[in-house]
Design a protein around this motif. Structure first.
Motif, PDB file in Angstrom:
ATOM      1  N   PHE A   1       0.839  -1.192   0.000  1.00 36.01           N
ATOM      2  CA  PHE A   1       0.000   0.000   0.000  1.00 36.01           C
ATOM      3  C   PHE A   1       0.876   1.245   0.000  1.00 36.01           C
ATOM      4  O   PHE A   1       1.848   1.332   0.747  1.00 36.01           O
ATOM      5  CB  PHE A   1      -0.907   0.031   1.238  1.00 36.01           C
TER       6      PHE A   1
ATOM      7  N   LEU B   1       0.817   5.673  -1.610  1.00 36.12           N
ATOM      8  CA  LEU B   1       0.109   6.699  -2.366  1.00 36.12           C
ATOM      9  C   LEU B   1       0.107   6.364  -3.848  1.00 36.12           C
ATOM     10  O   LEU B   1      -0.915   6.473  -4.527  1.00 36.12           O
ATOM     11  CB  LEU B   1       0.745   8.072  -2.111  1.00 36.12           C
TER      12      LEU B   1
ATOM     13  N   VAL C   1      -2.378   3.736  -4.616  1.00 30.42           N
ATOM     14  CA  VAL C   1      -3.741   4.253  -4.575  1.00 30.42           C
ATOM     15  C   VAL C   1      -4.052   5.012  -5.868  1.00 30.42           C
ATOM     16  O   VAL C   1      -5.122   4.865  -6.463  1.00 30.42           O
ATOM     17  CB  VAL C   1      -3.937   5.150  -3.321  1.00 30.42           C
ATOM     18  N   VAL C   2      -3.091   5.807  -6.319  1.00 30.80           N
ATOM     19  CA  VAL C   2      -3.295   6.575  -7.548  1.00 30.80           C
ATOM     20  C   VAL C   2      -3.407   5.623  -8.742  1.00 30.80           C
ATOM     21  O   VAL C   2      -4.302   5.722  -9.580  1.00 30.80           O
ATOM     22  CB  VAL C   2      -2.149   7.585  -7.750  1.00 30.80           C
TER      23      VAL C   2
ATOM     24  N   GLY D   1      -6.549   3.768  -8.650  1.00 32.67           N
ATOM     25  CA  GLY D   1      -7.625   4.711  -8.918  1.00 32.67           C
ATOM     26  C   GLY D   1      -7.755   4.972 -10.410  1.00 32.67           C
ATOM     27  O   GLY D   1      -8.864   5.017 -10.964  1.00 32.67           O
ATOM     28  N   LEU D   2      -6.615   5.121 -11.058  1.00 24.93           N
ATOM     29  CA  LEU D   2      -6.638   5.362 -12.502  1.00 24.93           C
ATOM     30  C   LEU D   2      -7.240   4.173 -13.244  1.00 24.93           C
ATOM     31  O   LEU D   2      -7.834   4.316 -14.304  1.00 24.93           O
ATOM     32  CB  LEU D   2      -5.216   5.637 -13.014  1.00 24.93           C
TER      33      LEU D   2
ATOM     34  N   ASN E   1     -10.069   1.357  -9.682  1.00 23.33           N
ATOM     35  CA  ASN E   1     -10.094   0.632  -8.406  1.00 23.33           C
ATOM     36  C   ASN E   1     -10.594  -0.805  -8.557  1.00 23.33           C
ATOM     37  O   ASN E   1     -11.173  -1.362  -7.625  1.00 23.33           O
ATOM     38  CB  ASN E   1     -10.948   1.386  -7.381  1.00 23.33           C
ATOM     39  N   VAL E   2     -10.370  -1.382  -9.724  1.00 20.58           N
ATOM     40  CA  VAL E   2     -10.813  -2.779  -9.890  1.00 20.58           C
ATOM     41  C   VAL E   2      -9.662  -3.755  -9.677  1.00 20.58           C
ATOM     42  O   VAL E   2      -9.855  -4.963  -9.698  1.00 20.58           O
ATOM     43  CB  VAL E   2     -11.447  -3.027 -11.282  1.00 20.58           C
TER      44      VAL E   2
ATOM     45  N   TRP F   1      -7.712  -4.008  -6.954  1.00 17.61           N
ATOM     46  CA  TRP F   1      -7.394  -4.365  -5.556  1.00 17.61           C
ATOM     47  C   TRP F   1      -7.651  -5.844  -5.325  1.00 17.61           C
ATOM     48  O   TRP F   1      -8.560  -6.422  -5.903  1.00 17.61           O
ATOM     49  CB  TRP F   1      -8.239  -3.539  -4.585  1.00 17.61           C
ATOM     50  N   ARG F   2      -6.846  -6.412  -4.474  1.00 18.83           N
ATOM     51  CA  ARG F   2      -7.011  -7.831  -4.145  1.00 18.83           C
ATOM     52  C   ARG F   2      -7.382  -7.978  -2.670  1.00 18.83           C
ATOM     53  O   ARG F   2      -7.181  -7.047  -1.886  1.00 18.83           O
ATOM     54  CB  ARG F   2      -5.701  -8.576  -4.436  1.00 18.83           C
ATOM     55  N   PRO F   3      -7.917  -9.134  -2.288  1.00 16.63           N
ATOM     56  CA  PRO F   3      -8.298  -9.312  -0.877  1.00 16.63           C
ATOM     57  C   PRO F   3      -7.134  -9.008   0.060  1.00 16.63           C
ATOM     58  O   PRO F   3      -5.996  -9.430  -0.203  1.00 16.63           O
ATOM     59  CB  PRO F   3      -8.700 -10.785  -0.796  1.00 16.63           C
TER      60      PRO F   3
ATOM     61  N   ARG G   1     -14.220  -6.738  -3.043  1.00 13.94           N
ATOM     62  CA  ARG G   1     -13.028  -7.174  -3.786  1.00 13.94           C
ATOM     63  C   ARG G   1     -11.829  -7.295  -2.855  1.00 13.94           C
ATOM     64  O   ARG G   1     -10.972  -8.153  -3.020  1.00 13.94           O
ATOM     65  CB  ARG G   1     -12.755  -6.129  -4.878  1.00 13.94           C
ATOM     66  N   GLU G   2     -11.770  -6.445  -1.853  1.00 13.78           N
ATOM     67  CA  GLU G   2     -10.616  -6.461  -0.950  1.00 13.78           C
ATOM     68  C   GLU G   2     -10.783  -7.434   0.203  1.00 13.78           C
ATOM     69  O   GLU G   2     -10.016  -7.411   1.155  1.00 13.78           O
ATOM     70  CB  GLU G   2     -10.350  -5.046  -0.416  1.00 13.78           C
TER      71      GLU G   2
END
Lengths: 416, 992, 100
Positions: free
Chosen positions: A3, A5, A8-9, A12-13, A16-17, A19-21, B530-531
């Motif tokens: 994780f 910044l 996250v950016v 986000g671009l 936000n698909v 991300w993993r568990p 998803r997380e």
């Protein structure tokens, strides 16, 4: 996934698909080296330090509901270490030192905010008691300073220091390194950290009983999802310790009580620190979201219902209004209860049990959250080595037999 | 008021108000929301996170968007008030909040641009470096951006009350079901309370005057019903009263608002709010249902509103919320809104229904009203900045899309029964797949859910269910039931099952809001899943959905359904978050009630307190009492005053108000045996007329209390306890007497407040009282130290103790409390010849410390044994048992390094150690230091001409003569360990 | 706030009138000196703390002042039965409703 910044950016671009568990949903294996019962902050921290500090990764944390759903997710998140006795100061200051680097260590922002914890003295007895704490803390290397009423008001402007108040503020003990943290994030951060190191986190898996072999040693746990074998079992289930431990034939000096807390509607920043008043039973801070977070007292009777009487909250709110008269028109948004296990000296039990291979960490009463990292750290050591860490060595079950109590409340009339 | 519709609504005269400085007019009966809408104002607030412009979503307490600050003069401002529940009054001043510089131009809304990077949980993943920046920089910025309104800045001038009430049947909710229940219960004679959160009862009927009940228009019927209930002496109707929580054993707590709707400052006699604590034999829950929003992109723009709210604004408040509204729904109820608004003159842009099949009657009616109907369609997104201007509508079959110009969107995603209070009882909830909602299941409390809150959505159904439940509740409460038959005729019924929402239609990245206030979108919820946040509680906590000030009333079910769809499990499998009290936010003032200021916690004062106050005493709180700490003369500080008071006692005579001492009278044939068991000391041989110091332990062996105890007769003891300890000592005595030793014939009576106690100390004490007492021989032979006698002083009955807590000759005169002040004044006047000096607790502390007498709670702390405190002499060695004795033989209780109470004399006799200071044997060690004890008491002793201190020191009695060190700020003070007696070690002064 | 029937006053009254006094039927040993440290520890500190039916003591502190015993379900907080101090331990099966 680390994780940051930039992460996250970047995510986000991408909408936000990506991300993993944060921790994979694990299916229980047939057996583990260590099974930790209870995925609260303390249990997850224990798993994390077992993996990180002791290289023990064949670990499952089993949880009857959802992780962090017990007292970890219900407390008022006060963190401090200005305890009187050497044993307590060492334990809680060990925790504060770990808190100070925890976000970076876990790569998870637990929002540890050292905004200062101020404990109000309302009479001469409080003053003497807090002075005793301050002197003891100083010689133990724990920060804690005395504030005059005016200094206390400077530090916390909403405070009423009118000397004619029913409970006038005669001064305050301030621990600047104390503060708050985001409780849920602590559970999630440790869960993610433990999972990254190979620990299985198994939710919705209630432990029905602890299984022992013919030799008396631990064999594993019987769960709602079948038997899970284990060389060592560690029980960290605040609010359910008695019922879980009695399945292993271990009785503990615990009483379970409801404890309540509440939040107000969110307002713009108005309350910069944490204030505790033991004389009137009120604990208050303001969350990053803007809610006043207020801790109440325990109900008098034993209960597992996790709900208390409104009269307890009414008393707390009345006390808050006395200390901070500008809050009278604020509104209570939500109140809730938890179940706390209280020992006779209100200090925890962390360590071995009469059953070989069975470890217990319990009895934190109303003040367990602040100890989370330290508790997990020394408990992991205890499990890994089969003997307690120096810091938790005094917190045995045996102390109640010998009369070697660690009774902060008796010593100071200070609640945790 | 250009959106006001003539001949509609339940409104009165015109009143003026202001919003964000703009002067507007509304009407009596309006809420702030309806008055704003009447003026065409839809933009009312900004959302929490993205500062998106927000309008009015609802017409009730479920409102998430329209939060304003109500500004009243004189410290009566309130943040975060829902405009939909704030009744309009003359001169109301409301301001929008959470925006800068203005509501229309809010620069904070720039966060919206960064929205992809501030999605759910972003703050857990960032702001970690550099480490020190969190507290110093990131967090302050986040905090400043958060919060909604500003907290009040002045103390609250209003008062609040608590009421406690009992009733047979409590009916919560004043809609048709609740009214029917109250009528039926009331007719049986049962004591019945009907409460409703709104200004008047009626519920949905207030929004639907077309309903006919018992042959009359429902508004006429409501008037009759109100009168009928009002005429029944056994029925109480409370409006503006919200049932906030359902607690143990049918205790329902209700907040009644009495002044917030009134013009001008509230009347002094009236509390702002009353908190009712009602213990009901039976409860009927008729809380109704709350309409759900539909989830589509841009469903949050000002002008987008719940369909039924628009109908309420029209029928109840006479406001047309738009000239060209678009109605969007997945169920029948919103069609009624379209019809009502069309008939009132609105140009309905279209009815968009997600269902393909719609009842032909509805379609027919729409055709009659010339309304364009699009079934099998949904809204894909909306346009507009500060107000909606158009919606893009998609067909669910094929790709047809059209842009529909509108100035309002009236949406309905179905209805959520209000099961909050039922859920407070820990009752179970059952998922109803047809209506996509949870319905009440089982509970251990005695309550009956009815009406829309129970899934019964027709007026007739609700009326019948309510009447049946009201009658049954009355019967269960012991009354003969009479069910009230109510006949309803309605054209607008909620009797069609609802279809499931089609979330697949929500595109990724769109602004389809679930929780309006907290800015939680479907995208956030999907991301949380998803997380790995797969429990609904995790989803809630990670995204903050349902955690805003509306507590998820409009968002819980939508959030649950989106999460369930993302996880791929049925909604009930991932659970519903627990409903927590209160139902709506409740003021701290109401919760505190009378417990404010002087009545927060009543302070106890002695009969002599008024004299001390007049003399300028400085007080300290001790337990529940206030006690005079010292009596400064002129410009004296405490140390000067105490030094003077101490010298006065040692040289001549002091007087002290000891009335706060706990006093227990122990009477009965077995009194001595009881004393033997409760106290460490032996009592059998104490002769009547004599006193003894008594030491009490708790069962775990630590010192619990102490005090001087006089034996008045073979069967009678006068026990004194510490000031703070009296209640717990009596409780402990009662506990043992009643439950362990019930064979003992003993009675315990608290007499603390029956006796005023004046302590006289000093060599002239006997001289003062001797002339006043005829019936007690005060000679040292007849009445030596540690004696007690009954007699009279100035003809006042008294119990006279010859005791000393100062080492001087001393008497404690107990007289009935009503004589206390008079006797005190007389003694003070007569004592002038001996320079009598009143002294307070501080001097009392110094005098006793000079003699080494302990104060339980200061020199002991709940971890100190009799041996630790040097009090082994007070233990009856021959007694087989007393409370705490067994614990004294546990291994840890006799360890040689236990802390002993000792004296400390500083090398520099002028150095007064601070109490609480820690003691070390080796001052040169590194931190953490090995501490061997602490200073418990420390004073300047004027008679000794030096400082004295008492301390608990490890193995202290083996260290007499040793030097120990007390590290203080900037210096380390050496001191010698001594015995604890600093003055008159041979006790010569006692007969001086 | 619980509602508790005082078996002496024979009146059902709110919890505020009462003070809780811990588990019932924990008798003080007649001869404490004869107990070893472990047995004494158990008497002082170890309580059943069950989830379910609990026999417990209350005192009608702001009423008649008497101590009495109660049967309460700690899984629901429901006060099921109260009885005089000194009466024998009631048969819990009478009160057990299975699920708790």
């Amino acid at each position: 996934m680390r994780f940051s910044l930039s992460q996250v950016v970047w995510q986000g671009l991408k909408g936000n698909v990506g991300w993993r568990p944060q921790w994979p949903a694990a299916e229980p294996k047939r057996a583990y080296e260590v099974v930790i019962v209870g995925a609260g902050g303390h249990g997850l921290a224990t798993a994390y330090y077992l993996a990180k500090e002791h290289g023990i990764t064949d670990v499952a944390v089993v949880e009857r509901g959802w992780l962090g759903g017990g007292n970890t997710g219900r407390n008022t998140t006060i963190i401090r270490s200005n305890y009187l006795y050497d044993e307590s100061a060492r334990l809680y200051d060990h925790a504060v030192k770990l808190w100070e680097g925890l976000s970076q260590e876990l790569n998870y922002n637990v929002m540890f905010s050292q905004r200062g914890v101020m404990m109000l003295a309302h009479n001469v007895h409080d003053t003497q008691s807090f002075q005793r704490h301050i002197y003891a803390n100083k010689l133990n290397g724990v920060d804690n300073v005395w504030l005059t009423p005016e200094e206390a008001k400077d530090y916390c402007p909403p405070l009423n220091i009118d000397p004619s108040a029913r409970y006038p503020v005669l001064g305050a003990a301030l621990q600047r390194r104390g503060g708050t943290a985001r409780h849920d994030a602590v559970a999630w951060g440790y869960a993610r950290g433990a999972a990254q190191r190979g620990v299985d986190i198994i939710q919705n898996c209630p432990v029905i009983s602890i299984a022992r072999g013919a030799d008396g040693r631990i064999k594993g746990v019987e769960t709602g999802r079948g038997f899970i074998g284990a060389k060592k079992v560690a029980v960290v289930v605040a609010g359910a310790t008695t019922t879980v431990m009695e399945t292993a034939g271990v009785t503990l000096p615990l009483q379970s009580h409801p404890l309540q807390a509440l939040v107000s509607e969110p307002v713009k920043p108005v309350f910069p620190c944490v204030v505790m008043s033991n004389a009137v039973h009120a604990y208050i801070s303001q969350s990053d979201k803007g809610e006043l977070v207020i801790g109440s007292g325990t109900d008098q009777y034993v209960s597992y219902v996790s709900r208390g009487g409104l009269h307890i909250i009414e008393h707390t709110i009345a006390a808050i209004n006395e200390l901070f008269p500008i809050f009278s028109r604020m509104r209570m948004l939500r109140s809730w209860g938890g179940t706390v296990d209280v020992t006779p000296d209100r200090s925890p039990i962390i360590g071995l049990t009469p059953v070989p291979g069975l470890y217990v960490n319990c009895g934190w009463g109303t003040g367990g959250f602040k100890a989370t990292p330290g508790s997990g750290h020394v408990f992991a050591h205890t499990i890994a080595r089969g003997e307690p860490h120096d810091i938790n060595a005094p917190y045995t079950i045996d102390r109640f037999k010998a009369g070697r109590l660690i009774d902060e409340a008796a010593a100071a009339a200070v609640a945790h | 008021m250009k959106y006001r519709v003539a001949n509609k609504g339940r409104l009165g005269a015109e009143v003026g108000f202001s919003f964000d400085g703009r002067s507007l007019t509304g009407r009596r009966g309006d809420t702030l929301a309806s008055a704003l809408l009447a003026n065409g104002v839809h933009l009312v607030g900004r959302s929490f996170k993205y500062h998106r412009p927000r309008g009015i979503l609802s017409a009730g307490s479920e409102e998430p968007n329209a939060l304003v600050s109500i500004k009243r003069p004189g410290g009566r401002s309130d943040p975060n008030t829902r405009a939909t529940v704030q009744e309009l009054f003359e001169g109301l001043v409301a301001d929008s909040q959470h925006r800068w510089p203005s509501l229309a131009v809010d620069l904070n809304a720039l966060t919206s641009i960064a929205s992809p990077f501030v999605a759910a949980g972003f703050y857990y993943k960032t702001f970690m470096w550099p480490r020190s920046f969190w507290t110093r920089f990131y967090e302050p910025v986040i905090r400043a951006a958060a919060g909604l309104g500003e907290a009040p800045t002045d103390p609250d001038p209003d008062t609040y009350a608590h009421l406690y009430e009992h009733c047979d049947v409590l009916v919560i909710g004043g809609g048709i079901a609740g009214i029917a229940a109250a009528m039926s219960a009331g007719a049986s004679g049962a004591k019945t309370i009907l409460v409703d959160e709104q200004a008047e009862i009626g519920g949905t009927l207030l929004s639907d005057p077309s309903v006919e009940i018992d042959g009359a228009s429902c508004w006429q019927w409501l008037e009759k019903a109100h009168d009928e209930l009002g005429e029944m002496d056994n029925v109480l109707v409370l409006s503006r009263t919200t049932a906030i929580g359902y607690y143990h054993q049918n205790m329902v707590v209700m907040a009644q608002r009495l002044t917030d709707h009134r013009d001008g400052p509230p009347p002094k006699a009236l509390p702002r709010e009353r908190l009712w604590h009602v213990r009901a034999k039976q409860v009927v829950l008729a809380q109704g249902a709350i309409e759900r929003p539909l989830v589509f992109s841009g469903n949050d723009r000002p002008g987008v509103m719940l369909a039924d709210a628009s109908r309420t604004y029209l029928n109840r408040y006479g406001v047309l919320v738009g000239a060209r509204p678009l109605v969007v729904t997945n169920n029948d109820t919103a069609w009624n809104a379209a019809f009502d608004l069309a008939e009132a003159g609105a140009d309905i842009a279209a009815i968009v229904d997600e269902r393909f099949e719609v009842h032909p009657d509805l379609k027919g009616r729409a055709r009659t009203l010339n309304i364009n109907v699009l079934t099998g369609h949904h809204v894909a997104k909306t346009e507009g900045r500060l107000r909606i201007v158009a919606a893009i509508v998609h067909s669910d079959q094929g790709a047809a899309k059209q842009r529909i110009v509108c100035d309002a969107v009236l949406m309905s995603g179905g209805w959520t029964p209000s099961v909050h209070l039922f859920s407070h009882t820990r009752g179970s909830l059952n998922w109803n797949p047809d209506e996509q909602s949870f319905l009440p299941g089982d509970t251990i409390e005695r309550c009956r859910p009815v009406g829309a809150g129970n899934g019964t959505t027709t007026f007739q159904g609700a009326a019948t269910e309510g009447a049946t439940a009201g009658a049954a509740a009355a019967e269960d409460a012991g009354f003969k039931s009479t069910e009230r038959a109510i006949k309803v005729r309605s054209t607008s019924e909620l009797d069609q099952p609802l279809t499931v929402l089609a979330h697949s239609a929500v595109p990724e990245g769109a602004k389809a809001f679930i929780d309006f206030q907290n800015d939680v979108t479907t995208r956030d919820i999907k991301q949380a899943v998803r997380e790995g946040f797969t429990s609904i509680e995790h989803v809630k906590r990670y995204t903050t959905t349902g955690m805003a000030t509306d507590q998820g009333k409009t968002s819980n079910i939508n959030g649950l359904k989106v999460a369930a769809a993302s996880i791929g499990k049925p909604a009930p499998d991932i659970g519903l978050t627990t409903f927590r009290p209160p139902y709506t936010p409740t003021t701290f003032g109401a919760l505190a009630g009378h417990h404010k200021g002087a009545t927060f916690d009543i302070e106890r004062r002695t009969p002599i307190d008024a004299w001390a106050e007049a003399e300028g005493a400085v007080y300290e709180p001790v337990g529940q009492w206030r006690r005079a700490r010292y009596f400064p003369q002129g410009q004296e500080d405490m140390h000067q005053a105490v030094a003077r008071e101490c010298m006065a006692v040692r040289n001549s005579l002091g007087m002290f108000d000891a009335s706060t001492l706990g006093k227990i009278e122990i009477v009965g044939p077995d009194a001595a045996e009881f004393m033997n068991r409760m106290y460490t000391n032996p009592w059998t041989k104490l002769t009547p007329g004599r006193c003894r110091y008594g030491l009490m332990l708790s069962e775990d062996g630590f010192i619990y209390d102490d005090g001087v105890i006089g034996r008045l007769g073979p069967d009678r003891f006068h026990v004194t306890t510490t000031t703070g300890g009296a209640p717990r000592v009596l409780n402990m005595m009662e506990d043992y007497l009643q439950t362990e030793w019930s064979d003992l014939s003993v009675w315990l009576t608290s007499v603390t407040e029956q006796w005023a106690v004046i302590a006289l100390a000093g060599p002239r004490s006997r001289d003062l009282i001797k002339p006043m007492i005829d019936d007690v021989d005060l000679s040292d032979e007849a009445f030596p130290h540690m004696s007690i006698a009954t007699g009279h002083i100035l003809s006042i009955p008294m119990r006279l103790f010859r005791v000393s807590f100062s080492g001087e000759r001393g008497y404690e005169i107990n007289v009935p409390a009503r004589y206390g002040l008079g006797l005190w004044k007389h003694l003070f006047a007569e004592g002038q010849r001996y320079d009598i000096t009143p002294y307070g607790t501080e001097t009392m502390h110094v005098l006793r410390a000079e003699k080494g007498f302990i104060i339980v709670g200061q020199d002991t702390d709940g971890t100190v044994t009799p041996d630790d405190a040097g009090l082994n002499w007070a233990i009856g060695k021959k007694k087989p048992d007393f409370v705490g004795k067994r614990s004294l033989t546990r291994p840890d209780m006799s360890k040689p390094d236990r802390k002993h109470l000792v004296g400390l004399l500083t090398t520099d006799s002028n150095e007064v150690l601070p109490e609480g200071a820690q003691i070390v044997a080796d001052p040169d060690q590194q931190i953490p230091m090995d501490m061997i004890g602490h200073v418990t008491s420390s004073y300047w002793s004027a008679p000794s001409g030096r400082s004295i201190a008492m301390a608990l020191v490890a193995g202290g009695r083996n260290r007499f003569g040793e030097t120990v060190y007390i590290p203080l700020e900037g210096k380390t003070v050496p001191a010698t360990v001594t015995a604890t007696t600093f003055f008159d070690p041979d006790n010569k002064r006692i007969n001086a | 706030m619980l509602l508790i029937r005082c078996p002496y006053c024979n009146d059902e009254l709110p919890e505020l009138e009462y003070s809780y006094a811990g588990e019932a039927h924990v008798d003080r040993p007649p001869d404490p000196a004869s107990l070893d440290d472990e047995a004494w520890r158990d008497f002082l500190f170890v309580r059943r703390n069950p989830r379910g039916l609990h026999l417990e003591r209350w005192r009608h502190a702001f009423g008649c002042g008497r101590f009495f015993n109660a049967v309460r379900d700690t899984a629901t907080d429901e006060v099921i039965h109260t009885y005089h101090a000194g009466e024998p331990r009631p048969d819990l099966e009478k009160f057990d409703r299975g699920a708790s």
